[in-house]
Design an enzyme around this catalytic site. Structure first.
Site, PDB file in Angstrom:
ATOM      1  N   ASN A 172      -3.840  -3.131   5.486  1.00 45.54           N
ATOM      2  CA  ASN A 172      -3.493  -2.875   6.883  1.00 45.54           C
ATOM      3  C   ASN A 172      -4.613  -2.156   7.637  1.00 45.54           C
ATOM      4  OD1 ASN A 172      -1.004  -4.110   6.704  1.00 45.54           O
ATOM      5  ND2 ASN A 172       0.092  -2.216   6.217  1.00 45.54           N
TER       6      ASN A 172
ATOM      7  N   ASP B 155      -0.022  -3.855  11.483  1.00 48.56           N
ATOM      8  CA  ASP B 155       1.301  -3.932  10.849  1.00 48.56           C
ATOM      9  C   ASP B 155       2.138  -2.666  11.064  1.00 48.56           C
ATOM     10  OD1 ASP B 155       3.548  -4.601   9.481  1.00 48.56           O
ATOM     11  OD2 ASP B 155       2.547  -5.117   7.601  1.00 48.56           O
TER      12      ASP B 155
ATOM     13  N   LYS C  48      -2.421   1.334   4.116  1.00 46.58           N
ATOM     14  CA  LYS C  48      -2.961   0.819   2.846  1.00 46.58           C
ATOM     15  C   LYS C  48      -4.131  -0.096   3.182  1.00 46.58           C
ATOM     16  CE  LYS C  48       0.579  -2.801   2.845  1.00 46.58           C
ATOM     17  NZ  LYS C  48       1.691  -3.417   2.101  1.00 46.58           N
TER      18      LYS C  48
ATOM     19  N   THR D  96       4.497   0.752   0.388  1.00 49.66           N
ATOM     20  CA  THR D  96       3.918   0.152  -0.815  1.00 49.66           C
ATOM     21  C   THR D  96       3.821   1.229  -1.889  1.00 49.66           C
ATOM     22  OG1 THR D  96       2.641  -1.343   0.588  1.00 49.66           O
ATOM     23  CG2 THR D  96       1.933  -1.121  -1.709  1.00 49.66           C
TER      24      THR D  96
ATOM     25  N   ASP E  47       2.952   2.839   6.426  1.00 52.93           N
ATOM     26  CA  ASP E  47       2.475   1.767   5.531  1.00 52.93           C
ATOM     27  C   ASP E  47       0.957   1.646   5.598  1.00 52.93           C
ATOM     28  OD1 ASP E  47       2.888  -0.124   3.579  1.00 52.93           O
ATOM     29  OD2 ASP E  47       3.287  -1.767   4.975  1.00 52.93           O
TER      30      ASP E  47
END
Length: 456
Positions: free
Chosen positions: A144, A161, A141, A180, A139
């Site tokens: 984060n 995260d 992105k 995402t 994840d």
């Protein structure tokens, strides 16, 4: 099963303002009562029933905790403590208060590629550490990628995260639908086996946005975005990349590759010239002999991108029901494979049945013949066995007779032996008598001869 502290977290930490929230988690600022140090408390709502979709399962929470316990790196958030109550698991984490990297860079008037790579290098260092432990973040992105403190000369990057991070075990195929949409790799979209390579794709997307302020695959809808990702449908629009070096584009191209095996690894990305060269000469024509001049990237579009992403995207913009969708996809894939298998077997199915019938009939006939042959053999064996038993009995009787005869002979031998010994003694005695008689006669003859001579 992991065990967490069962005491009340508020007995040890004073809770403060809310820093952020997701679907099943709230992050609050807190202060440790004993030391006065500030941390971030992440309250994760537990799933009460295994059949429920509200909250996070115990297995997922333990996976995140196990990963956080294993990692210790300057560019990754650290875990300080863990508490549990009836409704939540509370992670006490390092406080990362510098905000998102993209927000920090968007505040600048312009950005050089060298400045961009200094931050990107920290991201790569953090991911390199994770990948060395076979941990995939899944994840990565902008939201984060945080700064520990933005009010210092060289802010430090912190990756946060780890809610969907996984340990990639060799030999264990892992598939899932999560992340995402804007940043997920094609193998996630296509529900294919996942590995560390998925993070590298996300880094490629992040780098593209960082240098241009545009998202390479973002469409009007989520489905359009996923279609663009699956087709690797992107380009370097001159409008956005007019001041971007070819080395930077090459770095992105080597990451946005559909085949995970051909995608640049984290080790290779750290060795890429665009990252490795510390002092970079960003000029339009390096062979022109002109004085080197730094290429400056305008941050206007990056600012627009961050404003749009914060305003239009819901918090933690992930597949809300990725677990359910993943399960459905898994069942669909299994069903499709079963159908394909049935189709492959359909043509040969009838032939197999006929062959089996033929084999059965042949075997049945063979079994009948064998049964008759075996019955005859058994009768013959039974007769032979009876004969053998009779011969055995006869042999036993003969043996008994032989033993008795042998015992009789043994007794007769002993008698004869005794008789022989007696005769031997008698003969010896008589021989002695004869010898004595002979000696006596000889003496008398001798004496008689001596007498006759004296008379003359």
């Amino acid at each position: 099963m992991s065990t967490f502290r069962q005491e009340s977290v508020e007995d040890f930490y004073e809770m403060g303002e809310e820093l952020g929230s997701g679907q099943f988690a709230i992050v609050r600022k807190c202060r440790e009562r004993k030391t006065g140090l500030e941390y971030a408390a992440k309250f994760i709502k537990k799933r009460r029933l295994s059949s429920s979709r509200r909250g996070v399962s115990r297995e997922e929470i333990e996976r995140e905790v196990d990963i956080l316990r294993e990692i210790q790196h300057p560019n990754i958030i650290t875990l300080h403590d863990i508490f549990e109550n009836k409704t939540d698991v509370v992670l006490i984490l390092e406080l990362v208060s510098g905000g998102e990297l993209f927000d920090f860079l968007a505040e600048k008037e312009s950005l050089t590629e060298e400045e961009a790579t200094q931050f990107l290098k920290q991201i790569l260092d953090g991911v390199h550490y994770l990948h060395s432990k076979r941990i995939a973040h899944f994840d990565l992105k902008p939201e984060n990628i945080m700064l520990l403190d933005k009010n210092v000369p060289n802010p430090r990057i912190k990756l946060i995260d780890f809610g969907i991070a996984h340990k990639i075990e060799a030999g264990n195929e892992f598939k899932n639908i999560f992340g995402t949409p804007e940043f997920v790799a094609p193998e996630i979209v296509n529900y294919e086996p996942l590995g560390l390579e998925a993070d590298m794709w996300s880094i490629g997307v992040i780098t593209y946005i960082l240098l241009s302020g545009a998202s390479p695959f973002l469409g009007e809808t989520k489905q359009e975005t996923l279609t663009n990702i699956s087709a690797v449908n992107y380009d370097f629009d001159e409008e956005y990349f007019s001041n971007t070096s070819e080395l930077a584009k090459d770095f992105i191209r080597r990451l946005l590759v559909k085949d995970p095996k051909k995608r640049m690894t984290i080790a290779q990305s750290l060795e890429h010239p665009w990252i490795k060269v510390i002092k970079r000469r960003n000029v339009r024509n390096e062979d022109s002999g002109k004085k080197p001049e730094r290429r400056r990237l305008k941050t206007t579009r990056l600012k627009e991108y961050t404003i749009k992403s914060h305003s239009s995207m819901p918090p933690n913009n992930t597949y809300i029901n990725f677990e359910r969708f993943s399960k459905v996809m898994e069942e669909v894939a299994a069903a499709e494979e079963s159908l394909r298998e049935l189709e492959r077997n359909k043509k040969s199915f009838q032939e197999d049945i006929e062959a089996l019938l033929s084999i059965y009939e042949e075997k049945e006939s063979w079994y009948k013949e064998e049964n008759e042959s075996i019955s005859q053999d058994l009768r013959q064996i039974r007769q032979e066995l009876q004969k053998t038993e009779a011969l055995k009995k006869q042999a036993q009787e003969e043996t008994k007779s032989v033993v008795q005869a042998a015992n009789g002979l043994k007794r007769r031998y002993r008698k004869l032996e005794n008789h022989y010994e007696a005769l031997a003694k008698q003969v010896a005695s008589e021989m002695k008598f004869v010898q004595e008689l002979v000696w006596s006669i000889e003496r008398e003859k001798l004496q008689s001869s001596e007498g006759d001579g004296s008379i003359r």
